[in-house]
Every structure is written in C-alpha cells, then in structure tokens.
Design a protein around this motif. Structure first.
Motif, short mmCIF file in Angstrom:
data_model
loop_
_atom_site.label_atom_id
_atom_site.label_comp_id
_atom_site.label_asym_id
_atom_site.label_seq_id
_atom_site.Cartn_x
_atom_site.Cartn_y
_atom_site.Cartn_z
N ALA A 71 0.83 -1.21 0.00
CA ALA A 71 0.00 0.00 0.00
C ALA A 71 0.86 1.27 0.00
N ALA A 72 1.97 1.23 0.73
CA ALA A 72 2.85 2.41 0.79
C ALA A 72 3.44 2.71 -0.58
N SER A 131 -8.29 3.65 11.45
CA SER A 131 -7.77 2.35 11.93
C SER A 131 -7.03 1.63 10.81
N GLN A 132 -7.63 1.61 9.63
CA GLN A 132 -7.04 0.88 8.50
C GLN A 132 -5.77 1.56 8.00
N LEU A 133 -5.76 2.89 7.99
CA LEU A 133 -4.54 3.61 7.58
C LEU A 133 -3.39 3.28 8.53
N TYR A 134 -3.69 3.23 9.83
CA TYR A 134 -2.64 2.87 10.80
C TYR A 134 -2.26 1.39 10.67
N LYS A 135 -3.26 0.54 10.50
CA LYS A 135 -3.00 -0.90 10.40
C LYS A 135 -2.05 -1.18 9.23
N ASN A 162 -0.05 0.96 8.05
CA ASN A 162 1.15 1.77 8.24
C ASN A 162 1.38 2.79 7.13
N VAL A 163 0.31 3.47 6.70
CA VAL A 163 0.43 4.41 5.58
C VAL A 163 -0.01 5.83 5.93
N MET A 164 -0.33 6.10 7.19
CA MET A 164 -0.76 7.46 7.54
C MET A 164 0.34 8.47 7.20
#
Lengths: 235, 235
Positions: free
Chosen positions: A75-76, A97-101, A103-105
């Motif tokens: 995703a990154a 939650s999904q962005l953190y899960k 790891n792309v915030m």
C-alpha cells in the motif's frame, strides 16, 4: 506544492455520486490518467472492491481510471507511485484504523504535502485536519490514535449542520458538540456545509461553493466565512 | 441483585432536569439518603462542581442529598461506600476517559452488579452496555479503551432518533450508523428514544416509558419493542 480538494460531502441531495464536483475534478486531476482510491472508510460496511467499482463509474465520466489501494501488494508503494489520490467517505474510525494498520498514515501525508493531487470527501476530508476528533461518526472500531494527516492547521467538521430550532430532540446540536471539543482542545474547527469544499494550493486555502462556512475557535464567538475567503490565517 | 435505571435522556423538551423521572427516582433510591454523583461527562465542559450543584437541586425535590465523586480523596472508596450512584450525561469519551484515569471502571461495575442502586442518563446510560461504541458523541478526547461497565448484554444508543424523511442532509441517519456498527461488531444495540428508560431488577430488564424501542441485531431487520417488554433475551 500542496494541491488538495477537501469536500464536505461526495454527494448532494438528488444528485449522483461526485456529480457536483466533476468539473472541478477534471481540472484538479488534469495531469492524472489513473486515480488511486482509498476505500478504507467502507460506508455501510461495503467491501473495498464494491466501493472502488462505484467510484470508478463516477470518474469514468471524466475519463479517469480508478484503482483501489487494496489491489496492491504494498500500500505504501502504491501511495508513493500514485498520480492522484482520492479518499472517499464512510466511517472515519474505520478509515483511520485501516490507515494505521497498513502503516500508511505518514507516507500519505508526505506525498500530499509534496504535491500529489488529493481529493477527500467526508471521512476522507476529516483526515486532512490535525486530528479526527471533530468527526460525526460512531466509534465502531478503536483506532490506535486520533491523529490524522495534518495537511492544514485546523480540524474539520464535514456535513456541518445548523441547529434545527423547531426540534424537540435533546441530543446536542453540532455547534454544542464543537464547543464541547473546545473545552478540551485548542485547535480551530471549520464547519463545512454540504456543497462547500476547500481548494488548497500551496499555502492558500480557498473556501469554494456557494455557502459560507462556520469557524469555531476556543473561547471565541463562531464566525461565518464567505466563499472565496483564504483560510490560511486559521491556525 | 442489580437495581439499575438506564434512561435515554435526563431531560425532556420544555421540562426541568430529571423532572419526568422524579417519581421513579423516589422509588428507585428509596433506601438512600445520599446519592454519589459522577459528573465526569461534563456537558458543555462545565466543571464537576457546577454539574454536581445542578444535580443537587433536582434531587433536593425528592429530599436526597447529592455529593460529587470529585469531592472525595479516593474515588474507588467513594463508590464502594455509596448508598446510590448517578452518572449524568455529557460527552461519553470524556466520561470513559476519566473513569479509566481514576481507575474506577471496574469497581463501579462491581458495586452495581452487587446491588448498589444506579441511575444513568445519556452518557451515563451508554456506559451500562458492553462498550461505548454506539454513542452519538464526538471523540473530543482519546480514551484508553471503548470497553464500559457491561451491566447488560447489549449496547445502547441513547437519544435514539428516527430518520427525518424530509431532510436533504446527506450525513448518515442513526439507523445507518448502527447498521455500520454491525458490519464490524456482533453485539446487539438498543435504540432508546427520549422518554424511555430500562428498569433492571436482577435479570429482568423492563422497557419503561410510553414509547417503543428499536432493537438492532447483526444481519437482522430492526425490531420495535413495546413498553413492558423484558429485554433479558437480548444478548
């Protein structure tokens, strides 16, 4: 240079998805053939693929291809390589939650700050602020943090709604909720009514659409800002 | 034996604080001279003392003395020794954060399960469920967990509001939000309209007031429950 559209809503009453924004999006994404779509907010719990298909149909009208971020292994990497990015609405707690899960915030914030054209609607707009703490959504999942992209120096309340003076309902009005936020936090909050959006070009943040927006600051009387106002002063 | 009142709201339109509940409270707290008040939800950010004073005025009408939990050195001891307990409304995120910060979530649950008469309104009702995930409140502070008292085997949505079919607003209805909750969670949710309350006596959970309540279960059509229904079957 930042190039961001932050819309209160994806859809106006009696209109199709993104319809009112399409002329703006044609311009905004003029140098993109393909838009990376972030479907994580999953409105109504629909699947990432269902959501992406729906968004693809809207963007086909301006000849853009849409690919969901869930279709990529990494995703990154997908975010780094994107020509343009759109994060749709749904539930902000689920989205964050999904962005953190995944790891792309951080990387998402970074590429947008570096100039990748971005569109957010509703939950996808909420995350443009410093935190998601002025979302209207239900906390249906527990995110590891309320911190979000920090693309602007204030928080957003999308779908901002004026108090219904005829109502006998005793639940808090939106204004009351935002005032309560300011009993605990100093960050300014912009109430963005449906049909309004912010157009961020570098350091200029222009209020677009036909409506005024309502600016809330700690210990101050809320202020109505006219369309065309540059909101860069809000911090 | 559990002895709990769980009210959707403290106040009905054009009435005084707790007015519609006072006859019920006289009975509920008949063996208490003093009520321990938990003012942590701080509606509108008012102080613990301001909130306690306001509640004291209402309870004075049925000759009960009210002491705020913030007046005690040791909050857990205050809860253990309380004759009766009332947690008022406000912001559920603020309330739950403070309960965890003062390390009293568990002891509060324990004494209520062991029979200390309890009244919750709004946010104070929300925490009676398994989690606070169906609150209507804004996430203005970040609690360490969404887990709450677990006095009943389902979650609550206080101030439940039916969809306004004439509205052109595109934000989600309450029903849509609760359905979204069930895309991620299995716990049933009771939508409790203003003027309704649950009267928990041991294992019996009776719906009180004149209105029906709306029961939401995962993958099922919502159900309207009549006043007088025993909700013990909901789990």
């Amino acid at each position: 240079m930042k190039n961001i559209l932050i819309a209160s809503t994806s859809t106006l009453a009696n209109e199709n998805y993104l319809e009112y924004l399409l002329p703006e999006l044609q311009l905004h994404f003029q140098n993109c053939n393909t838009i990376l779509f972030v479907p994580y907010a999953r409105p109504g719990g629909i699947s990432h693929q269902e959501y992406t298909t729906m968004v693809g149909l809207a963007f086909a009208k301006i000849n853009k291809k849409v690919i969901g971020i869930h279709e990529f292994e990494d995703a990154a990497e997908a975010i780094k390589n994107a020509e343009g990015i759109f994060t749709g609405g749904g539930n902000t707690f689920v989205l964050v939650s999904q962005l953190y899960k995944n790891n792309v915030m951080e990387i998402l914030s970074e590429v947008i700050k570096n100039g990748t054209p971005y569109l957010g609607t509703s939950a996808g707009s909420n995350i443009c602020g410093l935190t998601m703490q002025t979302t209207n959504d239900m906390p249906i999942v527990y995110p590891p943090s309320f911190k979000t992209l920090g693309l602007i120096h204030f928080n957003l309340n999308p779908h901002y709604l004026d108090p219904d003076t005829s109502s006998k309902h005793m639940g808090e009005t939106r204004e009351t909720r935002i005032k309560e936020y300011h009993a605990f936090n100093t960050v300014p909050v912009l109430g963005l009514r449906e049909g309004s959006w912010l157009d961020v070009k570098g350091d200029t943040i222009t209020l677009k659409g036909h409506l005024t927006a309502r600016l809330f600051r700690q210990n101050q009387i809320p202020e109505e800002l006219e369309p065309g106002t540059d909101l860069n002063f809000v911090k």
